[in-house]
Design a protein around this motif. Sequence first.
Motif, short mmCIF file in Angstrom:
data_model
loop_
_atom_site.label_atom_id
_atom_site.label_comp_id
_atom_site.label_asym_id
_atom_site.label_seq_id
_atom_site.Cartn_x
_atom_site.Cartn_y
_atom_site.Cartn_z
N ASN A 92 43.71 48.79 14.65
CA ASN A 92 44.86 48.74 13.46
C ASN A 92 43.78 48.93 12.16
O ASN A 92 44.76 48.94 11.03
CB ASN A 92 45.41 47.44 13.48
CG ASN A 92 44.80 46.41 13.37
OD1 ASN A 92 43.55 46.17 14.18
ND2 ASN A 92 44.88 45.33 12.66
N THR A 93 42.82 48.98 12.14
CA THR A 93 41.78 49.22 10.84
C THR A 93 40.81 49.91 10.94
O THR A 93 40.19 50.24 12.05
CB THR A 93 41.45 47.74 10.28
OG1 THR A 93 40.39 47.42 11.28
CG2 THR A 93 42.50 46.58 10.32
N ARG A 94 40.14 50.50 9.91
CA ARG A 94 39.14 51.42 9.93
C ARG A 94 37.76 50.82 10.52
O ARG A 94 37.09 51.25 11.29
CB ARG A 94 38.75 51.93 8.51
CG ARG A 94 37.42 52.51 8.27
CD ARG A 94 37.01 53.15 7.03
NE ARG A 94 35.94 53.85 7.00
CZ ARG A 94 35.58 54.71 6.00
NH1 ARG A 94 36.31 54.75 4.77
NH2 ARG A 94 34.39 55.37 5.96
N GLU A 95 37.36 49.44 10.27
CA GLU A 95 36.66 48.72 10.45
C GLU A 95 36.64 48.40 12.09
O GLU A 95 35.59 48.70 12.89
CB GLU A 95 36.32 47.49 9.95
CG GLU A 95 35.18 46.24 10.44
CD GLU A 95 35.30 45.07 9.82
OE1 GLU A 95 34.20 44.37 10.23
OE2 GLU A 95 36.25 44.71 9.15
N GLY A 96 37.83 48.14 12.59
CA GLY A 96 38.04 48.19 13.98
C GLY A 96 37.87 49.24 14.98
O GLY A 96 37.16 49.27 15.87
N ILE A 97 38.29 50.40 14.47
CA ILE A 97 37.96 51.65 14.83
C ILE A 97 36.50 52.07 15.12
O ILE A 97 36.09 52.57 16.06
CB ILE A 97 38.65 52.95 14.18
CG1 ILE A 97 40.31 52.76 14.43
CG2 ILE A 97 38.35 54.41 14.86
CD1 ILE A 97 41.05 53.75 13.63
N GLU A 98 35.82 51.70 13.94
CA GLU A 98 34.42 52.30 13.98
C GLU A 98 33.40 51.16 14.62
O GLU A 98 32.36 51.58 15.13
CB GLU A 98 33.93 52.35 12.55
CG GLU A 98 34.59 53.34 11.83
CD GLU A 98 34.03 53.33 10.11
OE1 GLU A 98 33.95 54.63 9.69
OE2 GLU A 98 33.86 52.27 9.55
N THR A 99 33.84 49.98 14.79
CA THR A 99 32.90 49.15 15.33
C THR A 99 33.16 48.18 16.66
O THR A 99 32.32 47.63 17.36
CB THR A 99 32.52 47.87 14.23
OG1 THR A 99 33.62 47.24 13.88
CG2 THR A 99 31.95 48.65 13.03
N SER A 100 34.52 47.97 16.93
CA SER A 100 35.09 47.07 17.89
C SER A 100 35.06 47.86 19.17
O SER A 100 34.82 48.89 19.28
CB SER A 100 36.45 46.67 17.63
OG SER A 100 37.40 47.45 17.56
N GLY A 101 35.28 47.02 20.21
CA GLY A 101 35.33 47.32 21.75
C GLY A 101 34.25 46.90 22.52
O GLY A 101 33.01 46.60 21.98
#
Length: 215
Positions: A92-101
């Motif tokens: 749901n956010t740019r930071e989440g897409i780039e760093t989470s998982g």
Amino acid sequence: MVVLSIFMFILISFTGHQGGNITHGEDYLVEPLPNRVKVALGYEVFEEKEIVLSEDDWQNAVLYTELVEPILNNNCVSCHNPKKAKGDLLLNTREGIETSGENAPVVMANHPAESDLFKRMELPREDDNHMPPDGKKQPSKEEIALIGVWIENGMSFDKTIGEMGLEKSLFASFFPKTIETDYPDKDVRPPRRTVSQRSKRSDFMWSLLAKLPTI
């Protein structure tokens, strides 16, 4: 015997429910319900965002904001948000897409074939690794392809389609649909009187004349 039957019913119901959770997700029973019912039950609702490009101004649309973000919102965010982050992934956010998982990053700029997000969306639905899982709303093939285009072209979060130099044909399915017919665009005149209508009018006039006094 009755107690045993009740116990078996409860056991079968529990195992069936657990199997459904594994196969379709924990909220598979709630998924088909209207949004207002989901809210009443305490579930977070993510309103679907419409994806429509303007024929006159499509090049000025920010690719991520107006296309990629709505695609992720409509198909992925219900399972990958701060309240329900499956696989520790936030979309749901740019930071989440780039760093989470669990195996971050799930996207690798310029390399869609090496980006787990895109690879899982492309898998056949029957594949256990396909995302979104079976039973969830699925993105169209055009939407999946656009996620690949976005990653392949640098995965920008702020560039417009024009700035990225992308061709209009990539977005054909996102323009408003027009309905074309073979009929000419002309005003339709009211129909002329039919023969029967003219005959009735004539009979009426003759009946009036017949009633006039003779001189």
